[in-house]
Design a protein around this motif. Structure first.
Motif, PDB file in Angstrom:
ATOM      1  N   SER A   1     -22.766 -25.808 -45.726  1.00 27.51           N
ATOM      2  CA  SER A   1     -23.702 -24.717 -46.027  1.00 27.51           C
ATOM      3  C   SER A   1     -24.274 -24.083 -44.764  1.00 27.51           C
ATOM      4  CB  SER A   1     -24.856 -25.233 -46.907  1.00 27.51           C
ATOM      5  OG  SER A   1     -24.367 -25.670 -48.165  1.00 27.51           O
ATOM      6  N   TYR A   2     -24.022 -24.704 -43.610  1.00 24.86           N
ATOM      7  CA  TYR A   2     -24.542 -24.189 -42.342  1.00 24.86           C
ATOM      8  C   TYR A   2     -23.397 -24.099 -41.335  1.00 24.86           C
ATOM      9  CZ  TYR A   2     -28.930 -25.351 -44.618  1.00 24.86           C
ATOM     10  OH  TYR A   2     -29.968 -25.417 -45.515  1.00 24.86           O
ATOM     11  N   PRO A   3     -22.470 -23.181 -41.532  1.00 27.84           N
ATOM     12  CA  PRO A   3     -21.270 -23.113 -40.681  1.00 27.84           C
ATOM     13  C   PRO A   3     -21.544 -22.740 -39.237  1.00 27.84           C
ATOM     14  CG  PRO A   3     -21.399 -21.197 -42.137  1.00 27.84           C
ATOM     15  CD  PRO A   3     -22.470 -22.148 -42.590  1.00 27.84           C
ATOM     16  N   SER A   4     -22.731 -22.230 -38.933  1.00 30.90           N
ATOM     17  CA  SER A   4     -23.037 -21.856 -37.549  1.00 30.90           C
ATOM     18  C   SER A   4     -23.401 -23.069 -36.690  1.00 30.90           C
ATOM     19  CB  SER A   4     -24.186 -20.843 -37.515  1.00 30.90           C
ATOM     20  OG  SER A   4     -25.373 -21.399 -38.052  1.00 30.90           O
ATOM     21  N   ILE A   5     -23.672 -24.219 -37.318  1.00 31.83           N
ATOM     22  CA  ILE A   5     -24.013 -25.425 -36.566  1.00 31.83           C
ATOM     23  C   ILE A   5     -22.719 -26.092 -36.104  1.00 31.83           C
ATOM     24  CG2 ILE A   5     -25.086 -27.711 -36.660  1.00 31.83           C
ATOM     25  CD1 ILE A   5     -27.008 -26.618 -38.756  1.00 31.83           C
ATOM     26  N   PRO A   6     -22.501 -26.233 -34.788  1.00 29.15           N
ATOM     27  CA  PRO A   6     -21.259 -26.833 -34.297  1.00 29.15           C
ATOM     28  C   PRO A   6     -21.137 -28.302 -34.696  1.00 29.15           C
ATOM     29  CG  PRO A   6     -22.410 -25.643 -32.544  1.00 29.15           C
ATOM     30  CD  PRO A   6     -23.362 -25.770 -33.697  1.00 29.15           C
ATOM     31  N   ILE A   7     -19.921 -28.704 -35.030  1.00 25.04           N
ATOM     32  CA  ILE A   7     -19.615 -30.109 -35.307  1.00 25.04           C
ATOM     33  C   ILE A   7     -18.680 -30.601 -34.216  1.00 25.04           C
ATOM     34  CG2 ILE A   7     -18.531 -31.730 -36.916  1.00 25.04           C
ATOM     35  CD1 ILE A   7     -19.369 -29.888 -39.190  1.00 25.04           C
ATOM     36  N   CYS A   8     -19.102 -31.635 -33.507  1.00 24.49           N
ATOM     37  CA  CYS A   8     -18.308 -32.223 -32.425  1.00 24.49           C
ATOM     38  C   CYS A   8     -17.714 -33.546 -32.896  1.00 24.49           C
ATOM     39  CB  CYS A   8     -19.173 -32.456 -31.190  1.00 24.49           C
ATOM     40  SG  CYS A   8     -20.091 -30.999 -30.639  1.00 24.49           S
ATOM     41  N   PHE A   9     -16.619 -33.961 -32.271  1.00 23.74           N
ATOM     42  CA  PHE A   9     -15.922 -35.155 -32.729  1.00 23.74           C
ATOM     43  C   PHE A   9     -15.604 -36.080 -31.567  1.00 23.74           C
ATOM     44  CE2 PHE A   9     -11.799 -37.067 -34.455  1.00 23.74           C
ATOM     45  CZ  PHE A   9     -12.468 -38.019 -35.209  1.00 23.74           C
ATOM     46  N   LEU A  10     -16.097 -37.321 -31.671  1.00 20.63           N
ATOM     47  CA  LEU A  10     -15.742 -38.391 -30.750  1.00 20.63           C
ATOM     48  C   LEU A  10     -14.826 -39.349 -31.502  1.00 20.63           C
ATOM     49  CD1 LEU A  10     -19.230 -39.112 -29.128  1.00 20.63           C
ATOM     50  CD2 LEU A  10     -17.206 -38.305 -27.919  1.00 20.63           C
ATOM     51  N   PRO A  11     -13.519 -39.258 -31.325  1.00 19.62           N
ATOM     52  CA  PRO A  11     -12.582 -40.050 -32.130  1.00 19.62           C
ATOM     53  C   PRO A  11     -12.673 -41.537 -31.837  1.00 19.62           C
ATOM     54  CG  PRO A  11     -11.409 -38.870 -30.399  1.00 19.62           C
ATOM     55  CD  PRO A  11     -12.825 -38.371 -30.373  1.00 19.62           C
ATOM     56  N   ALA A  12     -12.856 -42.333 -32.897  1.00 22.08           N
ATOM     57  CA  ALA A  12     -12.936 -43.783 -32.739  1.00 22.08           C
ATOM     58  C   ALA A  12     -12.376 -44.485 -33.965  1.00 22.08           C
ATOM     59  CB  ALA A  12     -14.384 -44.206 -32.503  1.00 22.08           C
ATOM     60  N   GLY A  13     -11.430 -43.823 -34.644  1.00 18.43           N
ATOM     61  CA  GLY A  13     -10.872 -44.396 -35.855  1.00 18.43           C
ATOM     62  C   GLY A  13      -9.511 -45.014 -35.641  1.00 18.43           C
ATOM     63  N   THR A  14      -8.787 -45.193 -36.746  1.00 20.05           N
ATOM     64  CA  THR A  14      -7.465 -45.800 -36.701  1.00 20.05           C
ATOM     65  C   THR A  14      -6.387 -44.765 -36.421  1.00 20.05           C
ATOM     66  OG1 THR A  14      -8.162 -47.495 -38.279  1.00 20.05           O
ATOM     67  CG2 THR A  14      -5.799 -47.203 -37.967  1.00 20.05           C
TER      68      THR A  14
ATOM     69  N   ARG B   1      -7.825 -34.931 -25.129  1.00 19.87           N
ATOM     70  CA  ARG B   1      -7.282 -35.982 -24.274  1.00 19.87           C
ATOM     71  C   ARG B   1      -8.349 -36.953 -23.802  1.00 19.87           C
ATOM     72  NH1 ARG B   1      -3.040 -32.495 -20.472  1.00 19.87           N
ATOM     73  NH2 ARG B   1      -1.758 -31.717 -22.216  1.00 19.87           N
ATOM     74  N   GLU B   2      -9.567 -36.457 -23.657  1.00 23.22           N
ATOM     75  CA  GLU B   2     -10.659 -37.333 -23.229  1.00 23.22           C
ATOM     76  C   GLU B   2     -11.154 -38.157 -24.405  1.00 23.22           C
ATOM     77  OE1 GLU B   2     -13.116 -35.480 -19.620  1.00 23.22           O
ATOM     78  OE2 GLU B   2     -13.196 -34.269 -21.436  1.00 23.22           O
ATOM     79  N   ARG B   3     -11.777 -39.271 -24.106  1.00 26.57           N
ATOM     80  CA  ARG B   3     -12.328 -40.148 -25.118  1.00 26.57           C
ATOM     81  C   ARG B   3     -13.665 -40.704 -24.630  1.00 26.57           C
ATOM     82  NH1 ARG B   3      -8.656 -38.211 -27.564  1.00 26.57           N
ATOM     83  NH2 ARG B   3      -7.158 -39.240 -28.954  1.00 26.57           N
ATOM     84  N   GLY B   4     -14.426 -41.243 -25.550  1.00 23.97           N
ATOM     85  CA  GLY B   4     -15.613 -41.999 -25.210  1.00 23.97           C
ATOM     86  C   GLY B   4     -16.671 -41.235 -24.448  1.00 23.97           C
ATOM     87  N   LEU B   5     -17.260 -41.916 -23.463  1.00 23.94           N
ATOM     88  CA  LEU B   5     -18.386 -41.363 -22.709  1.00 23.94           C
ATOM     89  C   LEU B   5     -18.045 -40.078 -21.964  1.00 23.94           C
ATOM     90  CD1 LEU B   5     -21.328 -41.682 -21.904  1.00 23.94           C
ATOM     91  CD2 LEU B   5     -20.604 -43.245 -20.075  1.00 23.94           C
ATOM     92  N   PRO B   6     -16.880 -39.956 -21.281  1.00 25.55           N
ATOM     93  CA  PRO B   6     -16.561 -38.685 -20.617  1.00 25.55           C
ATOM     94  C   PRO B   6     -16.504 -37.515 -21.589  1.00 25.55           C
ATOM     95  CG  PRO B   6     -15.150 -40.433 -19.787  1.00 25.55           C
ATOM     96  CD  PRO B   6     -15.874 -40.998 -20.968  1.00 25.55           C
ATOM     97  N   LEU B   7     -15.948 -37.736 -22.786  1.00 22.10           N
ATOM     98  CA  LEU B   7     -15.888 -36.667 -23.774  1.00 22.10           C
ATOM     99  C   LEU B   7     -17.278 -36.313 -24.262  1.00 22.10           C
ATOM    100  CD1 LEU B   7     -14.309 -34.754 -25.585  1.00 22.10           C
ATOM    101  CD2 LEU B   7     -13.936 -36.652 -27.179  1.00 22.10           C
ATOM    102  N   PHE B   8     -18.117 -37.308 -24.485  1.00 25.40           N
ATOM    103  CA  PHE B   8     -19.500 -37.057 -24.908  1.00 25.40           C
ATOM    104  C   PHE B   8     -20.237 -36.198 -23.893  1.00 25.40           C
ATOM    105  CE2 PHE B   8     -23.958 -38.417 -24.467  1.00 25.40           C
ATOM    106  CZ  PHE B   8     -24.466 -37.950 -25.672  1.00 25.40           C
ATOM    107  N   ARG B   9     -20.101 -36.538 -22.619  1.00 23.66           N
ATOM    108  CA  ARG B   9     -20.787 -35.772 -21.576  1.00 23.66           C
ATOM    109  C   ARG B   9     -20.335 -34.319 -21.552  1.00 23.66           C
ATOM    110  NH1 ARG B   9     -20.062 -40.394 -16.894  1.00 23.66           N
ATOM    111  NH2 ARG B   9     -21.933 -41.638 -17.404  1.00 23.66           N
ATOM    112  N   ASN B  10     -19.035 -34.106 -21.717  1.00 20.49           N
ATOM    113  CA  ASN B  10     -18.527 -32.729 -21.728  1.00 20.49           C
ATOM    114  C   ASN B  10     -18.999 -31.965 -22.957  1.00 20.49           C
ATOM    115  OD1 ASN B  10     -17.183 -32.674 -19.279  1.00 20.49           O
ATOM    116  ND2 ASN B  10     -15.293 -33.496 -20.138  1.00 20.49           N
ATOM    117  N   MET B  11     -19.089 -32.644 -24.097  1.00 17.34           N
ATOM    118  CA  MET B  11     -19.585 -31.998 -25.312  1.00 17.34           C
ATOM    119  C   MET B  11     -21.017 -31.505 -25.115  1.00 17.34           C
ATOM    120  SD  MET B  11     -18.303 -34.452 -28.399  1.00 17.34           S
ATOM    121  CE  MET B  11     -16.580 -34.483 -28.929  1.00 17.34           C
TER     122      MET B  11
END
Length: 232
Positions: A80-93, A104-114
């Motif tokens: 209902s709020y498409p203007s709010i960005p959704i970021c993804f830190l992949p940690a699944g199977t 290509r980045e994962r974990g803490l480096p990806l979080f910092r860039n986000m």
């Protein structure tokens, strides 16, 4: 404010470990981050719905820390709020969405860039109605939606996770579900409408509608070479 929705059991606990590293980082407090942890299937969707309604004016982003299933729930909860960005830190199977998007980045480096240098993508999402009834509400999907054998495999993987079964190698999760599902599979009958051409009463073993090249833990669909997206 940045809301982090964490599925602590995703990736056999990898998401919880990743969150602890992120929480200790300077960016976590500096960028006003707050975390919510899921407790059951469907909980991430409810959290996303609630935080967008409450914090819609002050919310900079929702960060999903989990797998593709957690991301699927958040996208539907925040729709209902498409203007709010959704970021993804992949940690699944499977992490098919991350592969499709080229993360290509994962974990803490990806979080910092986000947090510091976000890259914004606008994606065209798929939609479907449960049981063909509009009253249940149209649902969104990011990766793919499957019927027949594909749906049985996905259901078996989900059921296995809900029972808390542990597998020695996560790469065997989907092949094992395939072998278990194929023995009792039978064709299903479907009506297809593809680009205005109608195909009635086709019997098929499996139908997958994909939004990007990867599904089932990284298997590549050669017919879908690029994510269905626009870069903005």
């Amino acid at each position: 404010m940045n809301i982090i929705i964490v599925n602590p059991v995703a990736g056999k606990g990898k998401a919880a470990k990743m969150y602890r590293r992120i929480q200790r980082d300077h960016s976590y407090k500096a960028e006003n981050c707050r975390a919510f942890f899921t407790q059951e299937e469907g909980h991430a969707e409810r959290i996303a719905r609630q935080v967008t309604e409450i914090y819609q004016d002050t919310l900079s982003s929702i960060i999903v820390l989990g797998g593709d299933g957690t991301l699927h729930e958040v996208v539907n909860g925040a729709r209902s709020y498409p203007s709010i960005p959704i970021c993804f830190l992949p940690a699944g199977t499977g992490n098919d969405f991350a592969r499709g998007l080229g993360l290509r980045e994962r974990g803490l480096p990806l979080f910092r860039n986000m947090i510091r240098r976000p890259r914004i993508h606008q994606l065209r999402l798929g939609c479907y109605d449960l049981h063909g009834r509009k009253r249940n509400g149209t649902r969104l999907f990011l990766n793919s939606i499957g019927f027949g054998l594909d749906g049985r495999i996905a259901g078996r993987v989900t059921k296995s996770r809900n029972k808390g079964k542990r597998r020695l190698f996560s790469s065997l999760t989907y092949p094992a579900a395939l072998l278990a599902s194929i023995r009792n599979s039978a064709p299903i009958k479907v009506d297809l409408d593809i680009d205005g051409v109608f195909y009635p009463g086709r019997e098929i073993m499996m139908l997958t509608i994909a939004n990007h090249p990867y599904f089932g833990g990284g298997d590549e669909d050669s017919a879908a070479r690029r994510f269905n997206q626009r870069r903005v």
